[in-house]
Design a protein around this motif. Structure first.
Motif, PDB file in Angstrom:
ATOM      1  N   GLU A 136      -3.241   6.465 -19.345  1.00 15.45           N
ATOM      2  CA  GLU A 136      -4.106   7.083 -18.344  1.00 15.45           C
ATOM      3  C   GLU A 136      -4.989   6.031 -17.693  1.00 15.45           C
ATOM      4  OE1 GLU A 136      -7.391  10.731 -17.976  1.00 15.45           O
ATOM      5  OE2 GLU A 136      -6.408  10.275 -19.904  1.00 15.45           O
ATOM      6  N   GLY A 137      -4.990   6.023 -16.379  1.00 14.15           N
ATOM      7  CA  GLY A 137      -5.815   5.087 -15.634  1.00 14.15           C
ATOM      8  C   GLY A 137      -5.174   3.744 -15.366  1.00 14.15           C
ATOM      9  N   SER A 138      -3.930   3.539 -15.817  1.00 15.91           N
ATOM     10  CA  SER A 138      -3.267   2.259 -15.572  1.00 15.91           C
ATOM     11  C   SER A 138      -3.022   2.066 -14.087  1.00 15.91           C
ATOM     12  CB  SER A 138      -1.925   2.197 -16.314  1.00 15.91           C
ATOM     13  OG  SER A 138      -1.202   1.049 -15.916  1.00 15.91           O
ATOM     14  N   GLU A 139      -3.464   0.923 -13.567  1.00 12.37           N
ATOM     15  CA  GLU A 139      -3.243   0.651 -12.154  1.00 12.37           C
ATOM     16  C   GLU A 139      -1.841   0.120 -11.894  1.00 12.37           C
ATOM     17  OE1 GLU A 139      -5.744  -2.567 -10.699  1.00 12.37           O
ATOM     18  OE2 GLU A 139      -6.135  -3.162 -12.766  1.00 12.37           O
ATOM     19  N   TYR A 140      -1.077  -0.124 -12.963  1.00 12.23           N
ATOM     20  CA  TYR A 140       0.275  -0.653 -12.807  1.00 12.23           C
ATOM     21  C   TYR A 140       1.348   0.373 -13.163  1.00 12.23           C
ATOM     22  CZ  TYR A 140      -2.947  -4.468 -13.359  1.00 12.23           C
ATOM     23  OH  TYR A 140      -4.048  -5.273 -13.246  1.00 12.23           O
ATOM     24  N   GLY A 141       0.915   1.576 -13.564  1.00  8.45           N
ATOM     25  CA  GLY A 141       1.859   2.588 -14.015  1.00  8.45           C
ATOM     26  C   GLY A 141       2.892   2.965 -12.974  1.00  8.45           C
ATOM     27  N   GLN A 142       2.459   3.176 -11.736  1.00 10.24           N
ATOM     28  CA  GLN A 142       3.396   3.575 -10.686  1.00 10.24           C
ATOM     29  C   GLN A 142       4.382   2.449 -10.367  1.00 10.24           C
ATOM     30  OE1 GLN A 142       3.858   6.500  -9.360  1.00 10.24           O
ATOM     31  NE2 GLN A 142       5.443   5.838  -7.920  1.00 10.24           N
ATOM     32  N   LEU A 143       3.897   1.234 -10.360  1.00  7.46           N
ATOM     33  CA  LEU A 143       4.777   0.085 -10.109  1.00  7.46           C
ATOM     34  C   LEU A 143       5.848  -0.016 -11.192  1.00  7.46           C
ATOM     35  CD1 LEU A 143       4.052  -3.440  -8.933  1.00  7.46           C
ATOM     36  CD2 LEU A 143       4.929  -3.194 -11.243  1.00  7.46           C
ATOM     37  N   SER A 187      13.259   8.205 -18.732  1.00  4.86           N
ATOM     38  CA  SER A 187      13.696   8.550 -17.383  1.00  4.86           C
ATOM     39  C   SER A 187      14.932   7.791 -16.954  1.00  4.86           C
ATOM     40  CB  SER A 187      12.560   8.271 -16.377  1.00  4.86           C
ATOM     41  OG  SER A 187      12.218   6.889 -16.366  1.00  4.86           O
ATOM     42  N   ASP A 188      15.342   6.766 -17.740  1.00  6.39           N
ATOM     43  CA  ASP A 188      16.503   5.955 -17.352  1.00  6.39           C
ATOM     44  C   ASP A 188      17.736   6.252 -18.199  1.00  6.39           C
ATOM     45  OD1 ASP A 188      15.425   4.899 -19.645  1.00  6.39           O
ATOM     46  OD2 ASP A 188      15.446   2.816 -18.964  1.00  6.39           O
ATOM     47  N   ASP A 189      17.697   7.292 -19.057  1.00  7.81           N
ATOM     48  CA  ASP A 189      18.868   7.674 -19.847  1.00  7.81           C
ATOM     49  C   ASP A 189      19.696   8.717 -19.098  1.00  7.81           C
ATOM     50  OD1 ASP A 189      18.705   5.965 -21.992  1.00  7.81           O
ATOM     51  OD2 ASP A 189      17.593   7.351 -23.271  1.00  7.81           O
ATOM     52  N   ASN A 190      20.162   8.350 -17.926  1.00  7.86           N
ATOM     53  CA  ASN A 190      21.032   9.211 -17.122  1.00  7.86           C
ATOM     54  C   ASN A 190      22.027   8.321 -16.394  1.00  7.86           C
ATOM     55  OD1 ASN A 190      19.926   8.632 -14.209  1.00  7.86           O
ATOM     56  ND2 ASN A 190      18.102   9.029 -15.467  1.00  7.86           N
ATOM     57  N   MET A 191      23.118   8.909 -15.929  1.00  9.19           N
ATOM     58  CA  MET A 191      24.204   8.107 -15.378  1.00  9.19           C
ATOM     59  C   MET A 191      23.771   7.300 -14.160  1.00  9.19           C
ATOM     60  SD  MET A 191      27.136   6.912 -15.682  1.00  9.19           S
ATOM     61  CE  MET A 191      27.960   7.889 -16.926  1.00  9.19           C
ATOM     62  N   ASN A 236       0.794  -1.216   0.000  1.00 11.98           N
ATOM     63  CA  ASN A 236       0.000   0.000   0.000  1.00 11.98           C
ATOM     64  C   ASN A 236       0.828   1.268   0.000  1.00 11.98           C
ATOM     65  OD1 ASN A 236      -2.386  -1.431  -0.022  1.00 11.98           O
ATOM     66  ND2 ASN A 236      -2.536  -1.541   2.211  1.00 11.98           N
ATOM     67  N   ASN A 237       2.067   1.168   0.408  1.00 10.29           N
ATOM     68  CA  ASN A 237       2.962   2.323   0.400  1.00 10.29           C
ATOM     69  C   ASN A 237       3.759   2.427  -0.869  1.00 10.29           C
ATOM     70  OD1 ASN A 237       2.245   3.203   3.009  1.00 10.29           O
ATOM     71  ND2 ASN A 237       3.602   1.671   3.925  1.00 10.29           N
ATOM     72  N   HIS A 238       3.454   1.568  -1.857  1.00 14.12           N
ATOM     73  CA  HIS A 238       4.139   1.561  -3.151  1.00 14.12           C
ATOM     74  C   HIS A 238       5.610   1.208  -2.991  1.00 14.12           C
ATOM     75  CE1 HIS A 238       0.959   4.402  -5.113  1.00 14.12           C
ATOM     76  NE2 HIS A 238       0.474   3.264  -4.664  1.00 14.12           N
ATOM     77  N   ASN A 239       5.945   0.380  -2.016  1.00 11.07           N
ATOM     78  CA  ASN A 239       7.316  -0.089  -1.863  1.00 11.07           C
ATOM     79  C   ASN A 239       7.503  -1.372  -2.647  1.00 11.07           C
ATOM     80  OD1 ASN A 239       8.111   1.954  -0.083  1.00 11.07           O
ATOM     81  ND2 ASN A 239       7.184   0.865   1.656  1.00 11.07           N
ATOM     82  N   TYR A 292      10.106   0.427 -10.862  1.00  7.29           N
ATOM     83  CA  TYR A 292      11.059  -0.586 -11.313  1.00  7.29           C
ATOM     84  C   TYR A 292      12.019  -0.005 -12.346  1.00  7.29           C
ATOM     85  CZ  TYR A 292       9.391  -4.814  -8.992  1.00  7.29           C
ATOM     86  OH  TYR A 292       9.099  -5.772  -8.059  1.00  7.29           O
ATOM     87  N   ILE A 293      11.497   0.701 -13.346  1.00  3.60           N
ATOM     88  CA  ILE A 293      12.343   1.253 -14.400  1.00  3.60           C
ATOM     89  C   ILE A 293      13.304   2.283 -13.830  1.00  3.60           C
ATOM     90  CG2 ILE A 293      12.313   2.698 -16.472  1.00  3.60           C
ATOM     91  CD1 ILE A 293       9.785   1.270 -17.355  1.00  3.60           C
ATOM     92  N   ARG A 294      12.807   3.171 -12.993  1.00  2.00           N
ATOM     93  CA  ARG A 294      13.662   4.232 -12.433  1.00  2.00           C
ATOM     94  C   ARG A 294      14.791   3.655 -11.596  1.00  2.00           C
ATOM     95  NH1 ARG A 294       9.997   6.863 -10.018  1.00  2.00           N
ATOM     96  NH2 ARG A 294      10.384   6.112  -7.916  1.00  2.00           N
ATOM     97  N   ASN A 295      14.556   2.527 -10.962  1.00  2.00           N
ATOM     98  CA  ASN A 295      15.580   1.912 -10.114  1.00  2.00           C
ATOM     99  C   ASN A 295      16.418   0.871 -10.855  1.00  2.00           C
ATOM    100  OD1 ASN A 295      15.275   2.861  -7.126  1.00  2.00           O
ATOM    101  ND2 ASN A 295      13.178   2.602  -7.860  1.00  2.00           N
ATOM    102  N   GLY A 296      16.267   0.813 -12.177  1.00  2.00           N
ATOM    103  CA  GLY A 296      17.081  -0.097 -12.982  1.00  2.00           C
ATOM    104  C   GLY A 296      16.768  -1.554 -12.751  1.00  2.00           C
ATOM    105  N   MET A 297      15.568  -1.849 -12.228  1.00  2.76           N
ATOM    106  CA  MET A 297      15.186  -3.219 -11.934  1.00  2.76           C
ATOM    107  C   MET A 297      14.317  -3.796 -13.044  1.00  2.76           C
ATOM    108  SD  MET A 297      14.275  -2.597  -7.908  1.00  2.76           S
ATOM    109  CE  MET A 297      13.733  -4.289  -7.646  1.00  2.76           C
TER     110      MET A 297
END
Length: 256
Positions: A107-114, A199-203, A34-37, A118-123
Motif C-alpha cells: 500500500e502506497g508504493s509509488e512503483y506498484g503500477q510500473l 497475474s502472469d499464470d495464463n497463456m 505521466n500516462n504510465h506508458n 512490466y509483469i503483466r506484459n512479460g517484460m
C-alpha cells in the motif's frame, strides 16, 4: 526448445561500473511517463543522482555473503527447489519476482503500477528497482547465504548487479534448472488454475514470458556457462528426484 542453449551467442557486452539503488522519483524517468506508458530506455544519470541521497538502514557483516543465482524458465520449479535448499542447507531464499510482487502490492508504493505493467506484459522490470529490493532484503535478513531466484534475467540485470553488488558478495555458481518448454507451460497453467493468484499464470502472459526468457535470459545462462559457473539440473522429473541432483551439487561445492 530451451535446451538448445548452444545456439546462443557466446559473448555479451562487458560489465559496467558505478552504483544504482532505488530512486525516489522513478516515475519521472524515461521508463515511466505521466500516462504510465512503458518506454525503452532508462535515464541512468538521473536515477543515480537521486539514489545517491539514500542511506542504507542496515549494513551486511564484514564477511561477504555467499550468493547462488537460481535461473530457469517460467515453471521450471525454481521456487520449489529453493524451499528444499533452504531447509537442507540453511540458505535465505530471495525471489526477485516475489520481491517485485510484494512491492507492487504494498500500500502506497509509488512503483506498484510500473511493476504491474512490466509483469503483466512479460517484460523484465528495470534493474534499479530489482537490485535495490534484493540488496535491502539481504541487509535486513542478517543471513550470510543467499539463493537469488530469477535474477539476473538479462544483460541489464547483470550489469546492474555488477555495479551495485558484485564487490559486496561472493557469487558461488549459477544453479540452472533446465526444463522442456511444454512441461513448463503445463506447470504454469496448472498453477494458475489452482489459484496461484499470479497475474502472469495464463497463456497470454506465458507466451510473452517465454519469448523474454529465450531472448534475454538464455544468453545470460550461456555467459555464465562459458565462464564455467553453471550447474545444470534436469528439472523435468518430479521435485524430489530433482532435489537429489541439487543436493549433490551443493555438497560438492562445500555446503553442509
Amino acid at each position: 526448445m530451451w535446451r538448445a542453449i548452444t545456439r546462443i551467442p557466446k559473448t555479451l557486452d562487458s560489465l559496467g561500473q558505478g552504483v544504482a539503488v532505488l530512486p525516489q522519483q522513478f516515475q519521472h524517468s524515461q521508463l515511466y511517463n505521466n500516462n504510465h506508458n512503458i518506454c525503452s530506455k532508462t535515464n541512468y544519470l538521473s536515477l543515480h543522482n537521486q539514489a545517491s541521497l539514500i542511506k542504507p538502514k542496515y549494513r551486511m557483516s564484514t564477511a561477504k555473503p555467499k550468493v547462488v543465482f537460481v535461473l530457469g524458465g517460467p515453471g521450471a520449479g525454481k521456487g520449489t527447489q529453493c524451499s528444499k535448499i533452504v531447509e537442507r542447507f540453511q540458505f535465505e531464499h530471495l525471489s526477485a519476482g516475489d520481491l517485485l510482487r510484494e512491492e507492487r502490492s504494498r500500500e502506497g508504493s509509488e512503483y506498484g503500477q510500473l511493476i504491474e505493467e512490466y509483469i503483466r506484459n512479460g517484460m523484465i522490470v528495470p534493474v534499479e528497482v530489482t537490485c535495490s529490493l534484493l540488496e535491502n532484503a539481504m541487509k535486513n535478513s542478517g543471513k550470510s547465504r543467499f539463493l537469488i531466484d530469477g535474477f539476473p534475467r538479462n544483460q541489464d540485470n547483470l550489469d546492474g548487479w555488477n555495479r551495485q553488488m558484485s564487490d559486496k558478495t561472493e557469487m558461488q555458481f549459477v544453479l540452472f534448472f533446465d526444463c522442456a518448454e511444454d512441461v513448463c507451460v503445463k506447470r504454469c497453467l496448472g498453477r494458475g488454475q489452482s489459484g496461484s493468484g499470479r497475474s502472469d499464470d495464463n497463456m497470454e502472459s506465458l507466451k510473452k514470458r517465454i519469448q523474454t526468457y529465450n531472448n534475454d535470459s538464455l544468453p545470460i545462462i550461456k555467459y555464465f556457462e562459458n565462464a564455467g559457473q553453471v550447474k545444470r539440473i534436469d528439472a523435468s522429473p518430479d521435485a524430489d528426484k530433482v532435489f537429489q541432483e541439487v543436493e549433490r551439487v551443493f555438497l560438492a561445492n562445500g555446503f553442509q
